[in-house]
Design an enzyme around this catalytic site. Sequence first.
Site, mmCIF file in Angstrom:
data_model
loop_
_atom_site.group_PDB
_atom_site.id
_atom_site.type_symbol
_atom_site.label_atom_id
_atom_site.label_comp_id
_atom_site.label_asym_id
_atom_site.label_seq_id
_atom_site.Cartn_x
_atom_site.Cartn_y
_atom_site.Cartn_z
ATOM 1 N N ASP A 191 34.563 -17.591 -10.681
ATOM 2 C CA ASP A 191 34.391 -18.183 -11.924
ATOM 3 C C ASP A 191 34.430 -17.480 -13.204
ATOM 4 O O ASP A 191 34.031 -17.777 -14.208
ATOM 5 C CB ASP A 191 32.609 -18.498 -11.831
ATOM 6 C CG ASP A 191 31.967 -17.144 -11.458
ATOM 7 O OD1 ASP A 191 31.762 -16.317 -12.158
ATOM 8 O OD2 ASP A 191 31.362 -17.412 -10.241
ATOM 9 N N LYS A 229 29.859 -7.254 -12.211
ATOM 10 C CA LYS A 229 30.865 -7.636 -11.026
ATOM 11 C C LYS A 229 31.895 -6.576 -11.150
ATOM 12 O O LYS A 229 32.603 -6.424 -10.312
ATOM 13 C CB LYS A 229 31.316 -8.866 -11.240
ATOM 14 C CG LYS A 229 30.607 -10.188 -11.392
ATOM 15 C CD LYS A 229 31.024 -10.979 -9.831
ATOM 16 C CE LYS A 229 29.760 -11.516 -9.234
ATOM 17 N NZ LYS A 229 30.223 -12.451 -8.171
HETATM 18 C C1 LIG Z 1 26.966 -12.901 -14.504
HETATM 19 C C2 LIG Z 1 26.655 -13.059 -13.118
HETATM 20 N N1 LIG Z 1 25.682 -13.217 -12.714
HETATM 21 C C3 LIG Z 1 25.155 -13.362 -11.329
HETATM 22 C C4 LIG Z 1 26.069 -13.983 -10.494
HETATM 23 C C5 LIG Z 1 25.590 -14.205 -9.220
HETATM 24 O O1 LIG Z 1 26.359 -13.453 -8.210
HETATM 25 P P1 LIG Z 1 26.401 -13.970 -6.673
HETATM 26 O O2 LIG Z 1 27.420 -15.046 -6.775
HETATM 27 O O3 LIG Z 1 26.888 -12.672 -5.889
HETATM 28 O O4 LIG Z 1 25.113 -14.510 -6.047
HETATM 29 C C6 LIG Z 1 27.436 -13.997 -11.041
HETATM 30 C C7 LIG Z 1 28.477 -14.428 -9.919
HETATM 31 O O5 LIG Z 1 29.599 -14.732 -10.565
HETATM 32 C C8 LIG Z 1 27.600 -13.764 -12.244
HETATM 33 O O6 LIG Z 1 28.854 -13.689 -12.841
#
Ligand SMILES: Cc1ncc(COP(=O)(O)O)c(C=O)c1O
Length: 397
Positions: free
Chosen positions: A128, A80
């Site tokens: 989150d 992210k």
């Molecule tokens: C560690 C991690 N993996 C995957 C995701 C999923 O990403 P998205 O919300 O763009 O689908 C998030 C989203 O916050 C995340 O923090």
Amino acid sequence: MFDLIPETSLGHIHAERRPGNAAERVLSKDAFDRACAEITAWPGYEKTPLHALDALATAIGVDAVLYKHEGARFGLGSFKALGGAFAAQRVLQREVSLRKGWKVSLSEIRAGRFARECAEITLVSATDGNHGRSLAWGCKRFGAPCRIYIHAEVSEGRAEAMRALGAEVIRIEGDYDASVALAKQEAEENGWFVVSDTSWPGYSAPPLDVMSGYGVMTREICDDLATPPSHVFLQGGVGGLAAGVAAGLRQRWGEKAPRVVIVEPDRAACLFESARRGEATTVAIEEETIMAGLSCGEPSELAWEILAEEASDFLTLPDATIAPTVRLLARPLGNDPVIEAGESAVAGLSALIAARQNEALSKALGLDESSRVLLIGSEGVTDRAIFDAIMEERDAA
Ligand SMILES: Cc1ncc(COP(=O)(O)O)c(C=O)c1O
């Protein structure tokens, strides 16, 4: 059959790929190029490793398991880092350009040439944890005030990490979707700018920038691989990660791009439900999943536009396999590298192992001994206390 994780049954929907051009139309090559050029110029940029987990591949009967480990990304712990901070820089670029009356460049924002102007532009988002951390980091670097809205279940460790980057953190009583609504409402009332990783009707520029930032990861993967993998398992929250990666892979490999399998917690399966209904669909989250980053009830409209064309399969996964999968990476088989991963990072791997434990599902997904499966290890240890607790637990008998 191997018993690396407890046997479990996954929800599965197969969706015929609908031919279309969303992978280029929604996220253009130019948008990816711009994000890559800028992000790779940030101080501290380093490519993250793509690990081949050979012993694991042998154990589950596939040719290769390729795990892109995002734990070290800009020292922020997750992929992210690429999205929120870049989208913050783009909002500042657009807003400062408007106020000045000429087009300010990304490198000028990066160099702090308009620090005074940036200090008057407040950026806000719900999160989150990982997106907020990226946004807070971007705001700190570019000198903009930052407000982050978190829901009741976001761990205090993750909140603290955002405060440490200078963000004001507002904790609400409700869930993720309620925090998104409050961030929107307060931004409207106060003239602040929402920098969200999810899009909705009438709101698209920052989420597009977020997804184009994720393209850095895809380009690094493509540069490391001589031939495309057969499958990519992508965990979904709002769908931005999956859509950004799927679009990047399609642009690079065209018809040879891997089969896209979306993985979600069964407690927050909005993309699965969207696939079932054939349109972006919101689900109610009744109980929080351990996969905090994937706990989203409302898909991103733009992400869904891409995934509706690009994803072939949608899986739902129970929480029970996550801790054993985290432990499997941390105490690996054979000579595989030791990887410290967070709960959301392992969803794709967990689903792959569970699918290989089930002959019918393997067949339905086209998985066999010749499969080369790409996984995005989307976070490292973003909350040490949670990781330690998982490591101390024993696998259920
Ligand atoms: C560690 C991690 N993996 C995957 C995701 C999923 O990403 P998205 O919300 O763009 O689908 C998030 C989203 O916050 C995340 O923090």
